[in-house]
Design an enzyme around this catalytic site. Structure first.
Site, short mmCIF file in Angstrom:
data_model
loop_
_atom_site.label_atom_id
_atom_site.label_comp_id
_atom_site.label_asym_id
_atom_site.label_seq_id
_atom_site.Cartn_x
_atom_site.Cartn_y
_atom_site.Cartn_z
N ASP A 43 4.08 -61.16 -56.92
CA ASP A 43 3.47 -62.55 -57.73
C ASP A 43 1.84 -62.53 -57.48
O ASP A 43 1.03 -62.33 -58.30
CB ASP A 43 4.03 -63.67 -57.42
N HIS B 280 9.09 -68.32 -55.03
CA HIS B 280 9.26 -67.19 -55.85
C HIS B 280 10.21 -67.59 -56.90
O HIS B 280 11.20 -66.93 -56.84
CB HIS B 280 9.41 -65.85 -55.13
#
Length: 310
Positions: free
Chosen positions: A136, A164
């Site tokens: 990410d 996440h």
């Protein structure tokens, strides 16, 4: 997957690959590909379905396998299945691995799976466990770089806060972008506050789903690169003045994050030890998004921990 690392900078690597018995023929194909890469540091590859062999005296463990969510599966069923997997792998770490082992959990839901593994290996310090939010982080960095027309290496100190998942918060309030030889604050470099507070965030949050839609498979190359980035930084440290994102164990209510979660923070690493970057100013916009992802993690943790005792 597990890795035996003595000194990743120059020492040979023994790679141990663990999978379930029916997948061993496929795993042999992976071994063949690794051999064919002629990697300079790869001394040996061992594939096995035996935990006692795969987890024996590890320096590093990368836990990739998890139960994916299937059509019609409720979230609690997904958590129950993964608790069983990561309880078992945590117990194997506890029984067979070095107490200094560095554990990276990749399989989703990565934050909560990491917490279960850590709780199942009580003699290994919780600071040795982390989950992957570097993918990410890299996605956020790349989005800013493309927007500014610069290489991704010219963007530093983006932050992924929290889970996440689609509640994660990609934060660029402390990000710097090198343009025309000068370091600019991200908002000054991009010059589009609406994009940075809107489409940028949603693009990073939904990037995994977008990849699946496009290639009909989940992220592979980018995830592997993020794993390499994460483990390299654990072994070699982060550059001076820069920080990266990792899901780590929360204690002491840092940045208002409740205790006993694996939560993604900005961290700096030295001597194989991470430290949360402290003293960053958090505005109301960021606070709301950080709290929202913490709420999701608390719900996941409480559901998973209830299954852990069963």
């Amino acid at each position: 997957m597990a890795v035996d690392l003595i000194n990743i900078s120059w020492s040979p690597i023994i790679l141990l690959l663990l999978d379930i018995s029916p997948m061993l023929p496929v795993l042999e194909g992976v071994v063949m590909e690794l051999q064919d890469c002629a990697l300079p540091l790869l001394r040996e590859v061992i594939s096995t379905d035996k935990e006692d062999l795969a987890f024996k005296d590890l320096d590093a463990a990368i836990l990739v396998g998890s139960m994916p969510r299937k059509e019609g599966m409720e979230r609690k069923d997904l958590l129950m299945a993964n608790v069983a997997i990561f309880k078992s792998q945590g117990a194997a770490l506890e029984k067979y691995s070095k107490k200094t082992v560095k554990v990276l959990v990749v399989g989703n839901p990565a934050n909560t799976n990491c917490l279960i593994a850590a709780k199942s290996a009580p003699s290994i310090p919780k600071e040795n466990f982390s989950c992957l939010t570097r993918l990410d982080h890299n996605r956020a960095r790349s989005q800013v770089a493309m927007r500014c027309g610069v290489p991704a290496t010219h963007v530093k100190n983006v932050i992924i806060w929290g889970n996440h998942s689609s509640t994660q918060y990609p934060d660029v309030h402390h990000c710097m972008v090198k343009m025309a030889g000068s370091d600019l604050a991200c908002f000054d470099a991009v010059k589009d506050d609406a994009w940075l507070k809107g489409d940028f965030i949603s693009t990073v949050q939904q990037r995994g789903a977008a990849v699946i839609k496009a290639r009909k498979l989940s992220s592979a190359m980018s995830a592997a690169k993020a794993i390499c980035d994460h483990m390299r930084d654990i072994w070699t440290g982060t550059p001076e003045g820069e920080f990266i994102s990792m899901g780590v164990y929360s204690t002491g209510n840092t940045y208002g994050v409740p205790d006993d979660l694996i939560y993604s923070f900005p961290v700096q690493i030295k001597d194989k030890t991470w430290k949360i970057v402290d003293g960053l100013e958090i505005n109301d916009f960021s606070r709301g998004k950080m709290d929202a992802t913490a709420v999701e993690l608390i719900e996941e943790r409480d559901t998973a921990v209830a299954f852990l005792g069963q």
